[in-house]
Design a protein around this motif. Structure first.
Motif, mmCIF file in Angstrom:
data_model
loop_
_atom_site.group_PDB
_atom_site.id
_atom_site.type_symbol
_atom_site.label_atom_id
_atom_site.label_comp_id
_atom_site.label_asym_id
_atom_site.label_seq_id
_atom_site.Cartn_x
_atom_site.Cartn_y
_atom_site.Cartn_z
ATOM 1 N N LEU A 60 1.138 -1.624 -0.020
ATOM 2 C CA LEU A 60 0.199 -0.424 -0.289
ATOM 3 C C LEU A 60 0.557 1.371 0.326
ATOM 4 C CD1 LEU A 60 -3.020 -1.002 2.661
ATOM 5 C CD2 LEU A 60 -2.761 -1.126 -0.270
ATOM 6 N N ALA A 61 1.765 0.811 0.535
ATOM 7 C CA ALA A 61 2.395 2.335 0.773
ATOM 8 C C ALA A 61 2.556 2.876 -0.924
ATOM 9 C CB ALA A 61 3.863 2.140 0.924
ATOM 10 N N CYS A 62 3.567 2.035 -1.467
ATOM 11 C CA CYS A 62 3.886 1.352 -2.984
ATOM 12 C C CYS A 62 2.835 3.316 -2.871
ATOM 13 C CB CYS A 62 4.085 0.337 -3.607
ATOM 14 S SG CYS A 62 5.625 -0.493 -3.135
ATOM 15 N N ALA A 63 1.290 2.370 -3.384
ATOM 16 C CA ALA A 63 0.671 3.309 -4.045
ATOM 17 C C ALA A 63 0.190 5.154 -3.354
ATOM 18 C CB ALA A 63 -0.632 2.277 -3.616
ATOM 19 N N GLY A 64 0.934 5.000 -2.081
ATOM 20 C CA GLY A 64 0.973 6.579 -2.394
ATOM 21 C C GLY A 64 0.863 6.325 0.094
ATOM 22 N N VAL A 65 2.160 7.655 -0.409
ATOM 23 C CA VAL A 65 1.954 7.892 1.610
ATOM 24 C C VAL A 65 0.113 8.520 1.875
ATOM 25 C CG1 VAL A 65 2.133 10.032 3.475
ATOM 26 C CG2 VAL A 65 3.969 9.500 1.110
ATOM 27 N N ARG A 66 -0.661 8.275 0.530
ATOM 28 C CA ARG A 66 -1.774 9.208 1.251
ATOM 29 C C ARG A 66 -1.902 7.318 1.355
ATOM 30 N NH1 ARG A 66 -6.211 12.254 -2.553
ATOM 31 N NH2 ARG A 66 -8.311 11.975 -0.858
ATOM 32 N N VAL A 67 -2.701 6.980 0.812
ATOM 33 C CA VAL A 67 -2.877 5.120 1.068
ATOM 34 C C VAL A 67 -2.841 4.842 1.856
ATOM 35 C CG1 VAL A 67 -3.608 2.974 -0.628
ATOM 36 C CG2 VAL A 67 -2.947 5.321 -1.521
ATOM 37 N N LEU A 68 -1.253 4.814 2.074
ATOM 38 C CA LEU A 68 -1.139 4.058 3.524
ATOM 39 C C LEU A 68 -1.264 4.482 5.060
ATOM 40 C CD1 LEU A 68 1.333 1.957 5.087
ATOM 41 C CD2 LEU A 68 2.978 4.329 4.460
ATOM 42 N N LEU A 69 -1.455 6.154 4.811
ATOM 43 C CA LEU A 69 -1.585 6.899 5.961
ATOM 44 C C LEU A 69 -3.670 6.530 6.323
ATOM 45 C CD1 LEU A 69 -0.929 8.736 8.425
ATOM 46 C CD2 LEU A 69 -2.028 10.870 6.790
ATOM 47 N N ALA A 70 -4.007 6.391 4.884
ATOM 48 C CA ALA A 70 -5.417 6.417 5.086
ATOM 49 C C ALA A 70 -5.931 4.660 5.774
ATOM 50 C CB ALA A 70 -6.050 6.142 3.991
ATOM 51 N N ALA A 71 -5.091 4.096 5.157
ATOM 52 C CA ALA A 71 -4.723 2.386 5.656
ATOM 53 C C ALA A 71 -4.538 2.149 7.249
ATOM 54 C CB ALA A 71 -4.158 1.402 5.163
ATOM 55 N N ALA A 72 -3.204 3.197 7.257
ATOM 56 C CA ALA A 72 -3.192 3.120 8.873
ATOM 57 C C ALA A 72 -4.220 3.792 10.149
ATOM 58 C CB ALA A 72 -1.275 3.504 8.743
ATOM 59 N N LEU A 73 -4.368 4.422 9.931
ATOM 60 C CA LEU A 73 -5.385 5.477 10.250
ATOM 61 C C LEU A 73 -6.964 4.510 10.243
ATOM 62 C CD1 LEU A 73 -4.940 9.438 9.188
ATOM 63 C CD2 LEU A 73 -3.977 7.784 11.691
ATOM 64 N N GLY A 74 -7.503 4.113 9.347
ATOM 65 C CA GLY A 74 -8.075 3.195 9.332
ATOM 66 C C GLY A 74 -8.451 1.988 9.865
ATOM 67 N N SER A 75 -6.709 1.327 10.806
ATOM 68 C CA SER A 75 -6.867 0.361 11.541
ATOM 69 C C SER A 75 -6.670 0.694 12.746
ATOM 70 C CB SER A 75 -5.419 -0.435 10.851
ATOM 71 O OG SER A 75 -5.700 -1.250 11.933
ATOM 72 N N VAL A 76 -6.147 1.911 12.487
ATOM 73 C CA VAL A 76 -6.337 2.611 14.161
ATOM 74 C C VAL A 76 -7.737 2.544 14.776
ATOM 75 C CG1 VAL A 76 -5.548 4.729 15.794
ATOM 76 C CG2 VAL A 76 -3.999 3.537 13.891
ATOM 77 N N ALA A 77 -8.551 3.376 14.156
ATOM 78 C CA ALA A 77 -10.038 4.237 14.395
ATOM 79 C C ALA A 77 -10.914 2.947 14.478
ATOM 80 C CB ALA A 77 -10.772 4.175 12.922
ATOM 81 N N GLY A 78 -10.518 1.443 13.962
ATOM 82 C CA GLY A 78 -10.730 0.261 14.490
ATOM 83 C C GLY A 78 -10.258 -0.327 15.890
ATOM 84 N N ILE A 79 -9.243 -0.498 15.582
ATOM 85 C CA ILE A 79 -9.058 -0.954 17.349
ATOM 86 C C ILE A 79 -9.521 -0.127 18.694
ATOM 87 C CG2 ILE A 79 -6.823 -0.938 18.486
ATOM 88 C CD1 ILE A 79 -5.327 -1.735 16.053
ATOM 89 N N VAL A 80 -9.055 1.379 18.179
ATOM 90 C CA VAL A 80 -10.012 2.338 19.176
ATOM 91 C C VAL A 80 -11.011 2.080 19.278
ATOM 92 C CG1 VAL A 80 -10.117 4.949 19.801
ATOM 93 C CG2 VAL A 80 -8.231 3.928 18.525
ATOM 94 N N THR A 81 -12.115 2.425 18.447
ATOM 95 C CA THR A 81 -14.355 1.267 18.342
ATOM 96 C C THR A 81 -13.821 0.734 18.822
ATOM 97 O OG1 THR A 81 -14.007 3.231 16.199
ATOM 98 C CG2 THR A 81 -15.408 1.797 17.327
ATOM 99 N N ALA A 82 -13.495 -0.818 18.747
ATOM 100 C CA ALA A 82 -14.038 -1.835 18.818
ATOM 101 C C ALA A 82 -13.128 -2.096 20.643
ATOM 102 C CB ALA A 82 -13.232 -2.782 18.364
ATOM 103 N N TRP A 83 -12.247 -1.700 21.125
ATOM 104 C CA TRP A 83 -11.698 -1.653 22.163
ATOM 105 C C TRP A 83 -12.711 -0.658 22.956
ATOM 106 C CZ3 TRP A 83 -10.120 2.712 25.545
ATOM 107 C CH2 TRP A 83 -9.986 2.744 26.289
#
Length: 322
Positions: free
Chosen positions: A206-229
């Motif tokens: 995903l980083a190969c697709a661009g910083v914005r894509v990588l950041l969106a995936a990472a923040l989405g993952s963090v949002a999922g963890i925080v919400t689930a917790w």
């Protein structure tokens, strides 16, 4: 199919194998809505790292769906971007993990991948007036129906289905080890794989697709963890990525693909990622009585609803087309 379309399909498959393989590789990346060859290559490498069965069925599923699109004479531009292969990729993985490695699974996967191509065309027609795309709905419908129907057929069914996550039971305490494992597993679970190192490989893609894509995936993952917790989800399910993979997809879709890069849109994407996490539990509970599978329905429903609302929300802006 017209004679002309038939000739074009034959030409592409017989005389342009590199283009066909490139389109298939892009199809793997399009599961995460990214058409870049390197992204697809890293993701496919991650799937093979998860096990040869997963890697093989992901590869075969993508190849079959892409070939079926050629045979039907689907628009070459759509094929080249990998838009005809990603549902087949996921369908292949879903069937091998649910039905096991048997000859019947290979046949069923081939049929399912062709059906994905047909259903993609049908949903594209139905959703076009609303400015929406099929996303991974063809995979969810085809795989869901096949897995549910499999126990009725002795030549197909060879054991119990993959267990459906229980969203209501389990310890809710969480450690640092759980957190970092969940961060990467959220990415790999998009492909029905629970593995932190597979998720890491996919993040490199995903980083190969661009910083914005990588950041969106990472923040989405963090949002999922925080919400689930915050909601008190069972730790084992959070750590395995069960609650966060839909959030990763929503984060990419709204944060890096369909909406423009603005602060309002970024907040909207995070809101969607959190929303899909809660919806994951609801959809899982809905399907559990009949051993159904959640797959990526929370991502699909969340993204469709939030994108459909954009024209009526002036603070938000769709990405420029083309």
């Amino acid at each position: 199919m017209t004679h002309g379309a038939e000739e074009r399909s034959r030409s592409f498959l017989e005389r342009e194998p590199p283009a066909y393989l490139a389109a298939s590789l892009r199809g793997v990346g399009q599961v995460d809505l990214q058409p870049q060859l390197l992204t697809g290559a890293f993701i496919l490498a991650g799937l093979w790292a998860a096990g040869w069965k997963v890697g093989l069925f992901a590869t075969l599923g993508t190849l079959v769906s892409t070939a079926a699109a050629h045979a039907f004479g689907v628009d070459r531009g759509s094929i080249a971007l990998g838009l005809q292969g990603y549902s087949g990729c996921l369908t292949g993985i879903a069937l091998i993990t649910s039905l096991g490695n048997h000859p019947a699974t290979y046949v069923l996967a081939a049929v399912g991948c062709v059906l994905c191509t047909v259903l993609t065309a049908a949903l594209t027609t139905l959703l076009r007036p609303y400015g929406l795309t099929a996303l991974t709905a063809p995979f969810c419908v085809v795989s869901g129906v096949m897995v549910l129907g499999a126990p009725s057929f002795a030549r197909i069914w060879h054991g119990a289905p993959a267990p459906v996550a229980d969203p209501t039971s389990g310890d809710t305490g969480i450690t640092f080890s759980d957190l970092w494992h969940a961060f990467f597993a959220n990415v790999s679970q998009v492909f029905l794989v629970d593995s932190w190192y597979v998720g890491l490989i996919m993040l490199v893609g995903l980083a190969c697709a661009g910083v914005r894509v990588l950041l969106a995936a990472a923040l989405g993952s963090v949002a999922g963890i925080v919400t689930a917790w915050a909601l008190g989800a069972p730790t084992a399910q959070v750590s395995a990525g069960i609650y966060g993979y839909n959030a990763v997809l929503v984060g990419i879709a709204l944060g890096a693909v369909f909406l423009a890069a603005t602060p309002w849109n970024a907040g909207y994407a995070l809101f969607g990622a959190a929303l899909s996490t809660g919806l994951t539990a609801a959809v899982t509970s809905l399907f559990k009585p009949f051993n159904g599978h959640t797959f990526t329905w929370p991502f699909i429903l969340t993204t469709w609803v939030l994108l459909a609302a954009v024209p009526q929300l002036p603070r938000l802006r769709a990405a420029a087309s083309g």
